[in-house]
Design a protein around this motif. Structure first.
Motif, PDB file in Angstrom:
ATOM      1  N   TYR A 321      27.743 -18.964  81.132  1.00 21.84           N
ATOM      2  CA  TYR A 321      29.014 -18.928  80.415  1.00 21.84           C
ATOM      3  C   TYR A 321      29.236 -20.240  79.660  1.00 21.84           C
ATOM      4  O   TYR A 321      29.578 -20.232  78.463  1.00 21.84           O
ATOM      5  N   ILE A 325      29.567 -21.371  75.737  1.00 23.43           N
ATOM      6  CA  ILE A 325      30.659 -22.193  75.200  1.00 23.43           C
ATOM      7  C   ILE A 325      30.083 -23.390  74.439  1.00 23.43           C
ATOM      8  O   ILE A 325      30.525 -23.732  73.326  1.00 23.43           O
ATOM      9  N   GLU A 328      28.613 -22.299  71.208  1.00 26.32           N
ATOM     10  CA  GLU A 328      29.680 -21.936  70.265  1.00 26.32           C
ATOM     11  C   GLU A 328      30.319 -23.191  69.673  1.00 26.32           C
ATOM     12  O   GLU A 328      30.652 -23.225  68.488  1.00 26.32           O
ATOM     13  N   TYR A 333      25.979 -19.546  66.814  1.00 25.74           N
ATOM     14  CA  TYR A 333      26.598 -18.310  67.286  1.00 25.74           C
ATOM     15  C   TYR A 333      25.609 -17.321  67.890  1.00 25.74           C
ATOM     16  O   TYR A 333      25.928 -16.628  68.864  1.00 25.74           O
ATOM     17  N   LYS A 337      25.923 -15.881  71.638  1.00 19.94           N
ATOM     18  CA  LYS A 337      25.956 -14.448  71.974  1.00 19.94           C
ATOM     19  C   LYS A 337      24.891 -14.107  73.014  1.00 19.94           C
ATOM     20  O   LYS A 337      25.134 -13.309  73.926  1.00 19.94           O
ATOM     21  N   TYR A 340      26.253 -15.310  76.363  1.00 17.54           N
ATOM     22  CA  TYR A 340      27.378 -14.483  76.820  1.00 17.54           C
ATOM     23  C   TYR A 340      26.898 -13.153  77.389  1.00 17.54           C
ATOM     24  O   TYR A 340      27.450 -12.639  78.358  1.00 17.54           O
ATOM     25  N   VAL A 350      35.842 -12.177  80.445  1.00 20.05           N
ATOM     26  CA  VAL A 350      36.153 -13.241  79.480  1.00 20.05           C
ATOM     27  C   VAL A 350      34.954 -13.514  78.579  1.00 20.05           C
ATOM     28  O   VAL A 350      35.112 -13.821  77.391  1.00 20.05           O
ATOM     29  N   SER A 351      33.747 -13.368  79.125  1.00 21.22           N
ATOM     30  CA  SER A 351      32.555 -13.603  78.296  1.00 21.22           C
ATOM     31  C   SER A 351      32.448 -12.553  77.195  1.00 21.22           C
ATOM     32  O   SER A 351      32.101 -12.872  76.050  1.00 21.22           O
ATOM     33  N   ARG A 353      34.968 -10.834  75.882  1.00 19.77           N
ATOM     34  CA  ARG A 353      36.030 -11.094  74.902  1.00 19.77           C
ATOM     35  C   ARG A 353      35.601 -12.206  73.937  1.00 19.77           C
ATOM     36  O   ARG A 353      35.800 -12.101  72.721  1.00 19.77           O
ATOM     37  N   ASN A 354      35.023 -13.258  74.487  1.00 21.84           N
ATOM     38  CA  ASN A 354      34.543 -14.354  73.635  1.00 21.84           C
ATOM     39  C   ASN A 354      33.449 -13.879  72.683  1.00 21.84           C
ATOM     40  O   ASN A 354      33.369 -14.315  71.533  1.00 21.84           O
ATOM     41  N   ASN A 357      34.976 -12.106  69.872  1.00 19.14           N
ATOM     42  CA  ASN A 357      35.585 -13.077  68.951  1.00 19.14           C
ATOM     43  C   ASN A 357      34.553 -13.653  67.983  1.00 19.14           C
ATOM     44  O   ASN A 357      34.864 -13.917  66.810  1.00 19.14           O
TER      45      ASN A 357
END
Length: 579
Positions: A321, A325, A328, A333, A337, A340, A350-351, A353-354, A357
């Motif tokens: 995770y 972060i 990112e 990116y 990904k 994640y 939460v991963s 959702r990120n 995003n």
């Protein structure tokens, strides 16, 4: 196939009860003292194994009282430590403290030198507020084992009530073993809770003179110094302790964490690097060093630390995770990904959702939808969450009808999932989908009849439709019983009372809600209620506030126009649902 099923059930049966059979096999060898048999109304069953099996079946069928009774009989009538522990475990699981106290007391009576029994008794007497008995039991433990670690006895159950805490403190201070290091630490802990930090520091210092190498004592002194707001003394104590206890990982870790806490991350990172060189296989310092490096924008260094944890049993998901972060933050990116996608466990939602995003930043929400569809295949246990996430994407891309249809599919597959039903409720139109909303909201209340969220949703929907207002008020009043200060529920209550022309109830509720949420709709409802009640001064004051906060909002302009025209109060109620 049938034989295989029978074998599987037999294996489960053996696995479930084999420990009980082994535990009770030795009970047949012990005598059963008659002096305790008279204390229980049920005659003692001379077959311990059978009685234990009955107790285990009772537990399986949610009959803990029967199980506790049977194991209590066994605990009293046998000398089996396992039976006594099982009886105590059940009593404590059921929070039947007085049954636990009886069992522990009988155990200590049978064997006054059994230290585990004495530990149980001390723990239970503390929970039942029998503090003098607690102190006497601690004396007995320390007479048998002067070096016994008593820290666990107080863990999580130290008295919250100041009077109880003082009674326990007095009992410990008068105990024969009050100069024992463990008792001194217990006294210091209680004094700290009472805010008697100076006395607590003196007592922990006395304990440290006798046992200078006990980690919990060292860290307690550090915590007391920190609680005294003496940063210099705390740093000095940590530095001294780390130097003296070079091989104590916990002390070094605590020092590094304190440096982070007081805003010295660079110094903390240097400390973590030293710890990792000394203890290269310790995962916790590696993990915290990685997070600290991210905060300091040392992204390459963070990646080096976190990659060391990709096979860690404890930190693997956390490492993936924060690697995501980290990537990112570097705007890598595709790498983010990838990481994640590897996250599972408590950070799964939460991963994802990120991850969505990132797709949104790249203007690739179509790819996100396809990815989430595959995720539902790979992670069926998260299907509800993934359906909701897909519905959110469809709403964002102006495909509300498709979102509702997707949630229809989800609810068909998971018909009793309240989160899915509620997600669909939020998308349905309160005017065009009236029957469907009634069905969904009734289903939600059948699943969770006391949920303030669902009660409020039903009440608010009825208020928007301006129908069944008496039912709506009952729902929202029920919701307030569970969440009396929640602004959204207070807003709904005020809205409904306003529609009922009950301004005496509406104005206080809407005032409290608006002070909490500063929401334009709540403010407008409050202003209308004040106007209709004739509270001109408060109306004008609120109107000025709304004009300042929302100068171009049509609802506020409509309120301003009220000052320019003669009031038509009844028309305001008819248009109360304007947002």
């Amino acid at each position: 196939m049938l034989q295989q099923t029978i074998r599987q059930h037999s294996a489960l049966f053996i696995q479930r009860y084999s420990s009980t059979i082994l535990m009770l096999g030795s009970m047949m060898l012990f005598a059963y003292p008659d002096s305790y048999a008279q204390k229980l109304s049920t005659p003692y069953n001379p077959e311990p194994l059978k009685q234990a099996m009955i107790a285990e079946f009772a537990l399986q069928y949610q009959q803990p009282a029967t199980a506790l009774h049977n194991y209590t009989v066994l605990a009293i009538h046998t000398n089996s430590t396992a039976a006594k522990q099982r009886a105590l475990d059940i009593a404590l699981d059921e929070n039947d403290l007085y049954a636990a106290l009886d069992i522990a007391s009988q155990w200590v009576t049978q064997d006054p030198t059994d230290v585990p029994a004495l530990f149980y008794l001390a723990h239970i007497t503390l929970k039942t507020h029998k503090y003098e008995m607690t102190a006497a039991t601690l004396d007995k433990i320390l007479n048998i084992d002067p070096d016994a670690d008593l820290a666990e006895i107080l863990a999580g159950i130290a008295p919250d009530d100041p009077k109880d805490r003082q009674i326990l403190l007095n009992a410990l201070r008068q105990s024969k073993a009050r100069y024992n290091p463990s008792i001194l630490v217990l006294i210091a802990s209680l004094e700290a809770q009472n805010g008697e930090l100076e006395s607590a520091l003196k007592n922990i210092q006395k304990a440290l003179r006798k046992r200078p190498n006990v980690t919990s004592f060292i860290l307690l002194k550090a915590n007391l110094l920190e609680a005294s707001n003496n940063q210099a003394a705390t740093l000095e104590w940590y530095a001294k302790s780390s130097k003296k206890h070079r091989d104590n990982l916990e002390v070094h870790l605590a020092e590094a964490k304190y440096l982070i806490k007081i805003g010295q991350p660079e110094q903390a990172l240097n400390k973590f690097e030293h710890i990792i060189r000394t203890w290269p296989n310790a995962d916790e310092p590696i993990f915290i060093a990685g997070l600290t490096s991210i905060d300091l924008k040392h992204y390459d260094q963070a990646e080096q630390f976190l990659l060391q944890l990709k096979n860690s049993s404890q930190y693997q998901n956390d490492a993936y995770y924060y690697l995501a972060i980290n990537a990112e933050r570097k705007q890598h990116y595709e790498t983010a990904k990838t990481y994640y996608r590897l996250v599972d466990g408590s950070l799964y939602t939460v991963s994802r959702r990120n991850l969505v995003n990132i797709y949104e930043k790249e203007d690739k929400l179509g790819d996100a939808l396809r990815f989430l569809t595959q995720e539902r295949v790979n992670y069926p246990q998260h299907a509800s969450f993934l359906y909701q996430l897909q519905a959110d994407i469809l709403v964002k891309t102006a495909q509300k009808k498709a979102a509702v249809e997707l949630l229809d599919e989800a609810i068909h597959n998971l018909p009793d999932d309240p989160d899915l039903i509620y997600a669909q409720v939020l998308l349905l139109d309160p005017y065009q989908d009236r029957e469907r909303l009634d069905k969904d909201l009734n289903q939600l209340l059948n699943i969770e009849p006391n949920s303030p969220t669902y009660l409020n949703a039903y009440a608010y929907t009825l208020a928007l439709q301006n129908r069944r207002l008496n039912d709506a008020r009952k729902y929202v009043e029920h919701a307030l019983e569970y969440a009396p200060d929640q602004s959204s529920i207070l807003d709904t209550f005020g809205f409904i009372a306003f529609l009922q022309n009950d301004f005496k109830a509406a104005i206080p509720a809407l005032t409290q809600a608006f002070e909490a949420n500063h929401n334009i709709n709540t403010g407008v409802r409050l202003a209308k209620a004040l106007y209709l009640q004739g509270s001109t001064k408060r109306f004008n004051s609120l109107l000025q506030q709304l004009l300042h906060q929302f100068p171009n909002d049509p609802q506020v302009i409509q309120l301003k126009n009220l000052l320019l025209a003669a009031p038509h109060k009844t028309s305001l109620v008819h248009h109360a649902t304007i947002h």
